[in-house]
Design a protein around this motif. Structure first.
Motif, PDB file in Angstrom:
ATOM      1  N   LEU A 105      27.825   4.634  68.503  1.00 30.81           N
ATOM      2  CA  LEU A 105      28.196   3.426  67.769  1.00 30.81           C
ATOM      3  C   LEU A 105      27.642   3.466  66.349  1.00 30.81           C
ATOM      4  CD1 LEU A 105      27.315   0.715  70.469  1.00 30.81           C
ATOM      5  CD2 LEU A 105      29.590   1.599  69.934  1.00 30.81           C
ATOM      6  N   ILE A 106      28.426   2.931  65.417  1.00 29.24           N
ATOM      7  CA  ILE A 106      27.963   2.701  64.051  1.00 29.24           C
ATOM      8  C   ILE A 106      28.213   1.224  63.756  1.00 29.24           C
ATOM      9  CG2 ILE A 106      28.299   3.201  61.603  1.00 29.24           C
ATOM     10  CD1 ILE A 106      29.085   6.030  62.356  1.00 29.24           C
ATOM     11  N   GLU A 107      27.153   0.496  63.425  1.00 29.80           N
ATOM     12  CA  GLU A 107      27.262  -0.949  63.224  1.00 29.80           C
ATOM     13  C   GLU A 107      28.082  -1.292  61.973  1.00 29.80           C
ATOM     14  OE1 GLU A 107      23.039  -1.859  63.225  1.00 29.80           O
ATOM     15  OE2 GLU A 107      23.373  -3.045  65.039  1.00 29.80           O
ATOM     16  N   TYR A 108      28.717  -2.453  62.014  1.00 26.09           N
ATOM     17  CA  TYR A 108      29.456  -2.949  60.856  1.00 26.09           C
ATOM     18  C   TYR A 108      28.541  -3.100  59.646  1.00 26.09           C
ATOM     19  CZ  TYR A 108      33.447  -4.162  63.879  1.00 26.09           C
ATOM     20  OH  TYR A 108      34.512  -4.116  64.737  1.00 26.09           O
ATOM     21  N   SER A 109      27.249  -3.326  59.894  1.00 27.19           N
ATOM     22  CA  SER A 109      26.302  -3.532  58.800  1.00 27.19           C
ATOM     23  C   SER A 109      25.949  -2.233  58.062  1.00 27.19           C
ATOM     24  CB  SER A 109      25.011  -4.174  59.325  1.00 27.19           C
ATOM     25  OG  SER A 109      24.422  -3.347  60.313  1.00 27.19           O
ATOM     26  N   THR A 110      26.376  -1.076  58.619  1.00 23.04           N
ATOM     27  CA  THR A 110      26.101   0.214  57.955  1.00 23.04           C
ATOM     28  C   THR A 110      27.399   1.007  57.786  1.00 23.04           C
ATOM     29  OG1 THR A 110      25.588   1.212  60.117  1.00 23.04           O
ATOM     30  CG2 THR A 110      23.731   0.379  58.809  1.00 23.04           C
ATOM     31  N   ASP A 145      28.490   2.589  55.339  1.00 22.80           N
ATOM     32  CA  ASP A 145      28.306   3.840  54.600  1.00 22.80           C
ATOM     33  C   ASP A 145      28.120   5.028  55.546  1.00 22.80           C
ATOM     34  OD1 ASP A 145      25.933   2.287  55.142  1.00 22.80           O
ATOM     35  OD2 ASP A 145      24.787   3.879  54.139  1.00 22.80           O
ATOM     36  N   ARG A 146      27.517   4.777  56.712  1.00 24.13           N
ATOM     37  CA  ARG A 146      27.338   5.857  57.698  1.00 24.13           C
ATOM     38  C   ARG A 146      28.687   6.356  58.209  1.00 24.13           C
ATOM     39  NH1 ARG A 146      22.378   3.540  61.490  1.00 24.13           N
ATOM     40  NH2 ARG A 146      20.791   3.492  59.847  1.00 24.13           N
ATOM     41  N   LEU A 147      29.580   5.410  58.463  1.00 18.80           N
ATOM     42  CA  LEU A 147      30.911   5.789  58.938  1.00 18.80           C
ATOM     43  C   LEU A 147      31.683   6.505  57.839  1.00 18.80           C
ATOM     44  CD1 LEU A 147      33.132   5.808  61.049  1.00 18.80           C
ATOM     45  CD2 LEU A 147      33.748   3.486  60.348  1.00 18.80           C
ATOM     46  N   SER A 148      31.612   5.973  56.624  1.00 14.46           N
ATOM     47  CA  SER A 148      32.304   6.607  55.492  1.00 14.46           C
ATOM     48  C   SER A 148      31.828   8.040  55.302  1.00 14.46           C
ATOM     49  CB  SER A 148      32.069   5.821  54.204  1.00 14.46           C
ATOM     50  OG  SER A 148      32.571   4.512  54.325  1.00 14.46           O
ATOM     51  N   ARG A 149      30.520   8.248  55.419  1.00 13.30           N
ATOM     52  CA  ARG A 149      29.967   9.593  55.234  1.00 13.30           C
ATOM     53  C   ARG A 149      30.416  10.532  56.341  1.00 13.30           C
ATOM     54  NH1 ARG A 149      29.296  13.631  52.165  1.00 13.30           N
ATOM     55  NH2 ARG A 149      27.469  14.925  52.601  1.00 13.30           N
ATOM     56  N   LEU A 150      30.453  10.037  57.570  1.00 13.70           N
ATOM     57  CA  LEU A 150      30.901  10.868  58.682  1.00 13.70           C
ATOM     58  C   LEU A 150      32.355  11.304  58.481  1.00 13.70           C
ATOM     59  CD1 LEU A 150      30.400  12.108  61.490  1.00 13.70           C
ATOM     60  CD2 LEU A 150      31.132   9.938  62.480  1.00 13.70           C
TER      61      LEU A 150
END
Length: 197
Positions: free
Chosen positions: A72-77, A79-84
């Motif tokens: 899981l990647i939280e909505y509050s981060t 940038d983590r999803l974008s980087r992945l």
């Protein structure tokens, strides 16, 4: 709305214990909540028995190992999803998929060192949490069996052997040993050992 707020506050309260760095690509941490990583690989063969009861089969090579990752990647981060996603699209100079050095306990155990993003990268909103459920697969490149096959073929071609495909996958023991030696063993211990007979 109340449920989501409770989940979000609980998630932030336990953030330090739930955020897990279990994977790094080229030294860059992939941070996921509740990560799950599994490995798989095929050892295909083909039945050669025909109508008999023989158990003979022909091997069809060792296929690349794969790491299946989800978490899981939280909505509050975001940038983590974008980087992945950015990492999954990376390419080398020639346009081939970017080859990453993989750091992970499971990958280490199965000797998977370098891999590319392969197959489907899935991103979807979690049904109850304020987070994205993500999953992706890393597929091995430049595996040890592949390198051995390549070297065996190159040696066969250098020796003028036309039956390159018939060359076995196994490396001579001496070459395998030499590959596994460190610089110290190769340049210090080996000459001393040879001198002592």
């Amino acid at each position: 709305m109340i449920e989501n707020s409770i989940i979000e506050s609980n998630a932030s309260a336990t953030s330090s214990s739930v955020d897990n760095i279990v994977l790094a690509l080229d030294g860059e941490s992939i941070i996921l909540k509740n990560p799950s990583i599994s490995a798989e690989y095929d050892l295909p063969d083909e039945d050669q028995s025909g109508q008999s009861s023989s158990t003979n089969s022909s091997e069809k090579g060792i296929k690349p190992k794969k790491l299946n990752i989800s978490g899981l990647i939280e909505y509050s981060t975001p940038d983590r999803l974008s980087r992945l996603i950015e990492l999954s699209y990376q390419t080398e100079n020639g346009g081939a998929k970017k080859l990453y050095r993989v750091a992970n306990a499971t990958a280490n155990v199965i000797n998977l060192r370098e891999a590319v993003f392969s197959g489907k990268v899935s991103v979807s909103p979690h049904s109850t949490l304020l987070a994205w459920q993500i999953s992706f697969t890393l597929s091995e490149r430049k595996s040890v069996p592949e390198k051995r096959e390549t070297r065996a073929r190159e040696r066969a071609q250098e020796n003028g052997d036309e039956t390159v495909d018939a060359v076995g996958e196994e490396m001579p023991e001496e070459t395998a040993e030499k590959e596994e030696r460190s610089w110290f063993e190769e340049n210090i211990l080996a000459p001393v050992n040879d001198a002592l007979g």
